[in-house]
Design an enzyme around this catalytic site. Structure first.
Site, mmCIF file in Angstrom:
data_model
loop_
_atom_site.group_PDB
_atom_site.id
_atom_site.type_symbol
_atom_site.label_atom_id
_atom_site.label_comp_id
_atom_site.label_asym_id
_atom_site.label_seq_id
_atom_site.Cartn_x
_atom_site.Cartn_y
_atom_site.Cartn_z
ATOM 1 N N MET A 1 88.628 17.902 53.664
ATOM 2 C CA MET A 1 88.455 18.434 52.297
ATOM 3 C C MET A 1 88.187 19.930 52.370
ATOM 4 O O MET A 1 87.407 20.381 53.189
ATOM 5 C CB MET A 1 87.249 17.742 51.655
ATOM 6 C CG MET A 1 86.655 18.456 50.456
ATOM 7 S SD MET A 1 85.020 17.759 49.987
ATOM 8 C CE MET A 1 85.512 16.345 49.035
ATOM 9 N N ASN A 2 88.867 20.731 51.496
ATOM 10 C CA ASN A 2 88.345 22.062 51.227
ATOM 11 C C ASN A 2 88.147 22.228 49.721
ATOM 12 O O ASN A 2 87.511 21.367 49.111
ATOM 13 C CB ASN A 2 89.079 23.191 51.959
ATOM 14 C CG ASN A 2 90.556 23.343 51.746
ATOM 15 O OD1 ASN A 2 91.338 22.519 52.177
ATOM 16 N ND2 ASN A 2 90.974 24.400 51.088
ATOM 17 N N ASP A 3 88.627 23.304 49.119
ATOM 18 C CA ASP A 3 88.200 23.697 47.773
ATOM 19 C C ASP A 3 88.093 22.588 46.723
ATOM 20 O O ASP A 3 88.960 21.711 46.649
ATOM 21 C CB ASP A 3 89.219 24.670 47.156
ATOM 22 C CG ASP A 3 89.682 25.732 48.100
ATOM 23 O OD1 ASP A 3 89.163 25.828 49.218
ATOM 24 O OD2 ASP A 3 90.588 26.489 47.708
ATOM 25 N N ASP B 1 95.881 29.702 43.114
ATOM 26 C CA ASP B 1 94.602 29.199 42.613
ATOM 27 C C ASP B 1 94.408 29.436 41.112
ATOM 28 O O ASP B 1 93.413 30.038 40.681
ATOM 29 C CB ASP B 1 93.428 29.828 43.403
ATOM 30 C CG ASP B 1 93.598 29.676 44.913
ATOM 31 O OD1 ASP B 1 94.374 28.795 45.324
ATOM 32 O OD2 ASP B 1 92.978 30.443 45.664
HETATM 33 C C1 FRU Z 1 90.753 28.743 49.643
HETATM 34 C C2 FRU Z 1 92.226 28.463 49.841
HETATM 35 C C3 FRU Z 1 92.971 28.677 48.539
HETATM 36 C C4 FRU Z 1 94.173 27.795 48.698
HETATM 37 C C5 FRU Z 1 93.596 26.623 49.446
HETATM 38 C C6 FRU Z 1 94.555 25.970 50.401
HETATM 39 O O1 FRU Z 1 89.922 28.084 50.513
HETATM 40 O O2 FRU Z 1 92.743 29.250 50.884
HETATM 41 O O3 FRU Z 1 93.287 30.018 48.269
HETATM 42 O O4 FRU Z 1 94.714 27.427 47.470
HETATM 43 O O5 FRU Z 1 92.474 27.107 50.161
HETATM 44 O O6 FRU Z 1 94.038 24.791 50.888
#
Ligand code: FRU
Length: 508
Positions: A41-43, A174
């Site tokens: 998981m990220n954002d 984003d």
């Molecule tokens: C931020 C980011 C965003 C992008 C996403 C890709 O952490 O780099 O700019 O949309 O992660 O996973």
């Protein structure tokens, strides 16, 4: 959406996560912080209240505990703390638009009741001099019912040709959209200007489907890192607040830190759609905080979540684990004295159990443990004051997640006005950033701390939320000691609660 209409990559991801989620041990999950159903998981993405529930989507690679072709994971909650997984919402399946990943974005409810997701599709761009293909980032839509989503046939709805001359088509991502009071739509996105620096661009639309460029809302101008990511713009307590996450920051005292950071720009947006900045500050001074996203709760609260990680610290993946990454506790935002304040959502108060109060504890040169004050899933409130108002103490230290071998710490030095958070001795096996210091705003010998621990995380709120510091803790859960120490005579009032879901039984 029937199985037949679903793309193969999405059907496979849904099938995979259903089969594999049980491999994620209960020990890997936090109690009231969202973790991925399985994998990476990220954002946070698409955070909103829709049809009676909070929806939180996330950048997701179900297949590994490493970042790779991005999907959108999905979970819903009634109290922002206890989450139920939904099937993956988006998979990279459109040959031209998003084969390289469905990157971060946001969500809103359309007037006809459908849920709209806006995300960055990553496709193949121009061939670079070294022969490889550059990414091409475009903004895309998907429409759905809170569970299943169909990508819009008019995708992409925005591409880089709408941007000012020279802006990058490789770094344009984003989108965060919202509906304005008059029913029209706005969106902010991150873009890279002709100098290779980040900026936030503003778009508008009448129907949320067809969009036009309005303005460059805010410019980096070489001040805060290079590229900017994950912008979010909202009005709060008389200000326009722009949150974003800069890459490649340079350090500046204890105000800004090197690497991937976060930034809160406050000011007022003028008629032309340009932010007149009045202040610029880090959002959270800890090591594990990035990519914020906010939503407006039905009761008018502005609530923020962030990825409780940072790209600079992701080498800490445990090879035996099936999940990596978590969201922060959702935080209510407000503006006090022209500064952004954050505080765990009030829903967390209902999770408090077993109160322990120790008032007027004198600390003077001896590490002091207090009866009943320990644990790794706790809400701890500490008020520190000098024993002798004429002669403030030198320092106060709180050790937590502690056993004979390991500990984390918070150290406050009133003369310097600095608060240091550290996991230097927490048992990390990798050499990423392990401590940070911040200058406490309007520092005095009196200090209020709220420390929220959830197994492998610590979120610290200073003086009622004027500042925050967030970090991940690698230490085994048996390290649950909490000890207080002062050099030079300090008195602490301590209030401690265990945290557990407010259901019968209530265990995590
Ligand atoms: C931020 C980011 C965003 C992008 C996403 C890709 O952490 O780099 O700019 O949309 O992660 O996973």
């Amino acid at each position: 959406m029937g199985h037949d209409e679903m793309s193969r990559p999405l059907a496979e991801a849904r099938d995979y996560e259903r089969r594999m989620e049980s491999f994620v041990g209960e020990g890997e999950r936090l109690c009231f912080h969202l973790t991925p159903r399985v994998g990476w998981m990220n954002d946070p993405n698409g955070f909103m209240f829709y049809q009676g529930m909070y929806h939180l989507f996330y950048q997701y690679n179900p297949y590994d505990t490493k970042w790779d072709t991005m999907h959108w994971g999905h979970a819903v909650s009634r109290d922002l703390l206890s989450w139920d997984y939904q099937p993956a919402a988006l998979a990279p399946d459109q040959h031209y638009d998003d084969k390289g990943g469905c990157f971060s974005g946001s969500a809103a409810e359309l007037p006809d009741g459908r849920q709209l997701l806006m995300y960055t599709g990553v496709g193949a761009g121009e061939r670079k001099p070294d022969g490889t293909l550059a990414d091409l980032q475009v903004q895309c839509l998907a429409l759905g019912d809170g569970r299943d989503y169909v990508k819009y046939e008019g995708n992409p709805v925005i591409d880089a040709s709408s941007l000012p001359e020279g802006c990058s088509s490789e770094h344009f991502r984003d989108p965060k959209l919202w509906q304005a009071a008059d029913g029209s739509w706005r969106m902010v996105a991150a873009s890279m200007d002709a100098q290779g620096l980040g900026q936030v661009v503003l778009y508008r639309s009448d129907d949320a489907l067809s969009w036009e460029f309005v303005s460059v809302l805010a410019h980096n101008d070489g001040r805060f890192g290079r590229m900017w990511e994950c912008p979010d713009l909202f009005a709060l307590d008389g200000y326009d607040v722009l949150l974003l996450s800069p890459q490649d920051m340079l350090p500046e005292g204890h105000r800004f830190y090197s690497g991937n950071g976060t930034l809160c720009l406050m000011g007022h947006v003028d008629e032309q759609g340009v932010l007149a900045e009045e202040s610029a500050r880090v959002i959270d001074h800890g090591m594990d905080f990035y990519a914020t996203q906010t939503t407006l709760a039905p009761d008018g609260r502005r609530v923020m979540v962030a990825w409780m990680q940072n790209w600079d610290c992701t080498t800490g993946v445990d090879p035996d684990h099936y999940a990596f990454g978590a969201m922060t506790v959702p935080r209510e935002l407000s503006v006090r004295d022209g500064r952004l304040c954050q505080w765990p959502v009030r829903e967390l108060d209902a999770w408090r159990r077993n109160p322990v109060r120790c008032e007027g504890v004198l600390l003077d040169g001896e590490p002091t443990a207090l009866p009943g004050v320990s644990g790794r899933v706790v809400d701890l409130l500490v008020h520190v004051r000098p024993q002798d108002a004429e002669r403030p103490y030198e320092e106060v230290i709180i050790w937590f997640a502690q056993n004979e071998r390991f500990h984390c710490s918070l150290r406050y030095r009133p003369h310097h006005g600095t608060l240091k958070i550290s996991r230097d001795h927490a048992g990390t096996r990798r050499a990423f950033v392990h401590h940070r210091k911040c200058d406490v705003q309007d520092a005095t010998p009196e200090l209020d701390l709220r420390i929220v621990l959830d197994k492998y995380s610590a979120e610290v709120f200073v003086n009622g939320g004027q500042q925050a510091l967030t970090m991940i803790i690698p230490t085994d859960l048996t390290a649950d000691g909490i000890t207080f120490f002062a050099r030079g005579g300090a008195v602490v009032d301590v209030e401690k609660y265990d945290l557990a879901e407010p259901t019968p039984g209530g265990a995590c």
